[in-house]
Write a protein that holds these residues in place. Sequence first.
Motif, PDB file in Angstrom:
ATOM      1  N   ASN A 197      79.910 -30.292  11.210  1.00 19.03           N
ATOM      2  CA  ASN A 197      79.725 -28.870  11.565  1.00 19.03           C
ATOM      3  C   ASN A 197      79.997 -28.421  13.053  1.00 19.03           C
ATOM      4  OD1 ASN A 197      79.318 -26.051  10.651  1.00 19.03           O
ATOM      5  ND2 ASN A 197      77.407 -26.562   9.795  1.00 19.03           N
ATOM      6  N   ARG A 198      80.498 -27.102  13.472  1.00 16.42           N
ATOM      7  CA  ARG A 198      80.662 -27.121  14.626  1.00 16.42           C
ATOM      8  C   ARG A 198      80.013 -25.510  14.992  1.00 16.42           C
ATOM      9  NH1 ARG A 198      85.014 -26.191  10.796  1.00 16.42           N
ATOM     10  NH2 ARG A 198      85.586 -24.017  11.069  1.00 16.42           N
ATOM     11  N   PRO A 199      80.107 -25.154  16.213  1.00 12.61           N
ATOM     12  CA  PRO A 199      80.699 -26.050  17.451  1.00 12.61           C
ATOM     13  C   PRO A 199      79.335 -26.598  17.882  1.00 12.61           C
ATOM     14  CG  PRO A 199      80.120 -23.662  18.115  1.00 12.61           C
ATOM     15  CD  PRO A 199      80.043 -23.912  16.602  1.00 12.61           C
ATOM     16  N   LEU A 200      79.459 -27.967  18.547  1.00 15.31           N
ATOM     17  CA  LEU A 200      78.475 -28.679  18.971  1.00 15.31           C
ATOM     18  C   LEU A 200      78.529 -28.543  20.559  1.00 15.31           C
ATOM     19  CD1 LEU A 200      78.259 -31.941  16.979  1.00 15.31           C
ATOM     20  CD2 LEU A 200      76.325 -30.253  17.322  1.00 15.31           C
ATOM     21  N   VAL A 201      77.351 -28.457  21.178  1.00 11.08           N
ATOM     22  CA  VAL A 201      77.570 -27.802  22.698  1.00 11.08           C
ATOM     23  C   VAL A 201      76.640 -28.988  23.455  1.00 11.08           C
ATOM     24  CG1 VAL A 201      77.218 -26.501  24.451  1.00 11.08           C
ATOM     25  CG2 VAL A 201      78.383 -25.792  22.453  1.00 11.08           C
ATOM     26  N   GLU A 202      76.859 -29.469  24.482  1.00  4.89           N
ATOM     27  CA  GLU A 202      76.189 -30.682  25.114  1.00  4.89           C
ATOM     28  C   GLU A 202      75.926 -30.073  26.547  1.00  4.89           C
ATOM     29  OE1 GLU A 202      75.315 -35.140  25.429  1.00  4.89           O
ATOM     30  OE2 GLU A 202      77.412 -34.409  25.475  1.00  4.89           O
ATOM     31  N   THR A 203      74.875 -30.019  27.112  1.00  4.03           N
ATOM     32  CA  THR A 203      74.554 -29.794  28.825  1.00  4.03           C
ATOM     33  C   THR A 203      73.570 -30.729  29.071  1.00  4.03           C
ATOM     34  OG1 THR A 203      72.713 -27.941  28.396  1.00  4.03           O
ATOM     35  CG2 THR A 203      75.082 -27.150  28.290  1.00  4.03           C
ATOM     36  N   ASP A 204      73.334 -30.502  30.259  1.00  5.19           N
ATOM     37  CA  ASP A 204      72.079 -31.350  31.074  1.00  5.19           C
ATOM     38  C   ASP A 204      70.796 -30.992  30.166  1.00  5.19           C
ATOM     39  OD1 ASP A 204      74.089 -32.262  32.689  1.00  5.19           O
ATOM     40  OD2 ASP A 204      73.501 -31.190  34.198  1.00  5.19           O
ATOM     41  N   LYS A 205      70.688 -29.860  29.656  1.00  5.52           N
ATOM     42  CA  LYS A 205      69.641 -29.304  29.150  1.00  5.52           C
ATOM     43  C   LYS A 205      69.261 -29.745  27.616  1.00  5.52           C
ATOM     44  CE  LYS A 205      68.686 -25.609  32.197  1.00  5.52           C
ATOM     45  NZ  LYS A 205      68.538 -24.103  32.375  1.00  5.52           N
ATOM     46  N   GLY A 206      70.298 -30.196  26.885  1.00  3.23           N
ATOM     47  CA  GLY A 206      70.252 -30.960  25.700  1.00  3.23           C
ATOM     48  C   GLY A 206      71.531 -30.470  24.725  1.00  3.23           C
ATOM     49  N   VAL A 207      71.430 -30.659  23.470  1.00  5.71           N
ATOM     50  CA  VAL A 207      72.475 -30.273  22.646  1.00  5.71           C
ATOM     51  C   VAL A 207      72.172 -29.297  21.472  1.00  5.71           C
ATOM     52  CG1 VAL A 207      74.032 -31.531  20.771  1.00  5.71           C
ATOM     53  CG2 VAL A 207      73.304 -32.672  23.049  1.00  5.71           C
ATOM     54  N   ARG A 208      72.954 -28.618  21.199  1.00  3.92           N
ATOM     55  CA  ARG A 208      72.807 -27.545  19.839  1.00  3.92           C
ATOM     56  C   ARG A 208      73.869 -27.374  19.134  1.00  3.92           C
ATOM     57  NH1 ARG A 208      68.531 -28.039  22.029  1.00  3.92           N
ATOM     58  NH2 ARG A 208      66.982 -26.618  22.654  1.00  3.92           N
ATOM     59  N   LEU A 209      73.602 -27.304  17.872  1.00  3.60           N
ATOM     60  CA  LEU A 209      74.662 -26.697  17.089  1.00  3.60           C
ATOM     61  C   LEU A 209      74.717 -25.167  17.109  1.00  3.60           C
ATOM     62  CD1 LEU A 209      76.745 -27.114  14.781  1.00  3.60           C
ATOM     63  CD2 LEU A 209      74.938 -27.191  13.089  1.00  3.60           C
ATOM     64  N   CYS A 210      75.496 -24.635  17.538  1.00  5.47           N
ATOM     65  CA  CYS A 210      75.784 -23.080  17.933  1.00  5.47           C
ATOM     66  C   CYS A 210      76.070 -22.201  16.989  1.00  5.47           C
ATOM     67  CB  CYS A 210      76.283 -22.964  19.296  1.00  5.47           C
ATOM     68  SG  CYS A 210      75.652 -23.919  20.615  1.00  5.47           S
ATOM     69  N   ARG A 211      75.220 -22.291  15.718  1.00  2.00           N
ATOM     70  CA  ARG A 211      75.522 -21.697  14.665  1.00  2.00           C
ATOM     71  C   ARG A 211      74.162 -20.851  14.301  1.00  2.00           C
ATOM     72  NH1 ARG A 211      80.134 -22.281  12.557  1.00  2.00           N
ATOM     73  NH2 ARG A 211      80.005 -21.389  10.844  1.00  2.00           N
ATOM     74  N   PRO A 212      73.851 -19.417  14.876  1.00  2.00           N
ATOM     75  CA  PRO A 212      74.861 -18.850  15.523  1.00  2.00           C
ATOM     76  C   PRO A 212      75.352 -19.096  16.841  1.00  2.00           C
ATOM     77  CG  PRO A 212      72.793 -17.425  15.353  1.00  2.00           C
ATOM     78  CD  PRO A 212      72.584 -18.891  14.591  1.00  2.00           C
ATOM     79  N   GLN A 213      76.189 -18.449  17.479  1.00  2.00           N
ATOM     80  CA  GLN A 213      76.714 -18.793  18.617  1.00  2.00           C
ATOM     81  C   GLN A 213      75.637 -18.469  19.865  1.00  2.00           C
ATOM     82  OE1 GLN A 213      78.218 -16.465  16.892  1.00  2.00           O
ATOM     83  NE2 GLN A 213      78.101 -14.495  17.987  1.00  2.00           N
ATOM     84  N   ASP A 214      74.600 -17.525  19.701  1.00  2.00           N
ATOM     85  CA  ASP A 214      73.687 -17.290  20.661  1.00  2.00           C
ATOM     86  C   ASP A 214      72.674 -18.521  21.151  1.00  2.00           C
ATOM     87  OD1 ASP A 214      74.669 -14.697  21.106  1.00  2.00           O
ATOM     88  OD2 ASP A 214      73.366 -13.992  19.443  1.00  2.00           O
ATOM     89  N   LEU A 215      72.791 -19.423  20.132  1.00  2.00           N
ATOM     90  CA  LEU A 215      71.783 -20.638  20.067  1.00  2.00           C
ATOM     91  C   LEU A 215      72.284 -21.202  21.570  1.00  2.00           C
ATOM     92  CD1 LEU A 215      71.427 -22.253  16.527  1.00  2.00           C
ATOM     93  CD2 LEU A 215      69.708 -20.912  18.152  1.00  2.00           C
ATOM     94  N   VAL A 216      73.489 -21.205  22.029  1.00  2.00           N
ATOM     95  CA  VAL A 216      74.038 -21.917  23.178  1.00  2.00           C
ATOM     96  C   VAL A 216      72.866 -21.493  24.421  1.00  2.00           C
ATOM     97  CG1 VAL A 216      75.702 -20.018  24.025  1.00  2.00           C
ATOM     98  CG2 VAL A 216      75.839 -22.512  24.362  1.00  2.00           C
ATOM     99  N   GLN A 217      72.591 -20.314  24.317  1.00  5.67           N
ATOM    100  CA  GLN A 217      71.728 -19.747  25.439  1.00  5.67           C
ATOM    101  C   GLN A 217      70.521 -20.652  25.743  1.00  5.67           C
ATOM    102  OE1 GLN A 217      72.928 -17.501  27.585  1.00  5.67           O
ATOM    103  NE2 GLN A 217      74.492 -16.310  26.227  1.00  5.67           N
ATOM    104  N   GLN A 218      69.929 -21.218  24.718  1.00  3.56           N
ATOM    105  CA  GLN A 218      68.847 -22.305  24.868  1.00  3.56           C
ATOM    106  C   GLN A 218      69.259 -23.436  25.676  1.00  3.56           C
ATOM    107  OE1 GLN A 218      67.993 -23.574  20.795  1.00  3.56           O
ATOM    108  NE2 GLN A 218      67.146 -21.515  20.657  1.00  3.56           N
ATOM    109  N   ILE A 219      70.250 -23.960  26.014  1.00  2.65           N
ATOM    110  CA  ILE A 219      70.690 -24.923  26.750  1.00  2.65           C
ATOM    111  C   ILE A 219      71.650 -24.578  28.067  1.00  2.65           C
ATOM    112  CG2 ILE A 219      70.393 -26.714  25.029  1.00  2.65           C
ATOM    113  CD1 ILE A 219      73.483 -26.839  24.506  1.00  2.65           C
ATOM    114  N   LEU A 220      71.697 -23.337  28.394  1.00  4.36           N
ATOM    115  CA  LEU A 220      72.251 -22.976  29.524  1.00  4.36           C
ATOM    116  C   LEU A 220      71.206 -22.510  30.749  1.00  4.36           C
ATOM    117  CD1 LEU A 220      74.902 -20.487  28.386  1.00  4.36           C
ATOM    118  CD2 LEU A 220      75.246 -23.183  28.894  1.00  4.36           C
TER     119      LEU A 220
END
Length: 116
Positions: free
Chosen positions: A93-116
Amino acid sequence: MKATIWHNPKCGTSRKTMAILQESPDVDLTVIEYLKNPPTRAKLEQLFSDAGMTPQEGLRVRGSPAEELGLTKNGVKADEILDAMAREPSLINRPLVETDKGVRLCRPQDLVQQIL
């Protein structure tokens, strides 16, 4: 901040997530089209672990052969799902996003904000 997105350009949610990342100041973005360059089984295991989710939760059912392969049945082990994902990346399932703050399956896309 470094960020990596496992991206499918045909997916609207993936495109929207990537746009958020591209518009975020100070994000050094790496884009991996995972259908062309799939993550290894070990990388998948690490991504799901870091996201606090099981491989079952990261399994794409719609538009994938998950049901045909018997991966949606009760009792399917995480190892079986990871092995199948490594062989057939359309099961991820996508999109998976990885940053220094963690990883999220960004469904919905706004979940990416948690790791920025």
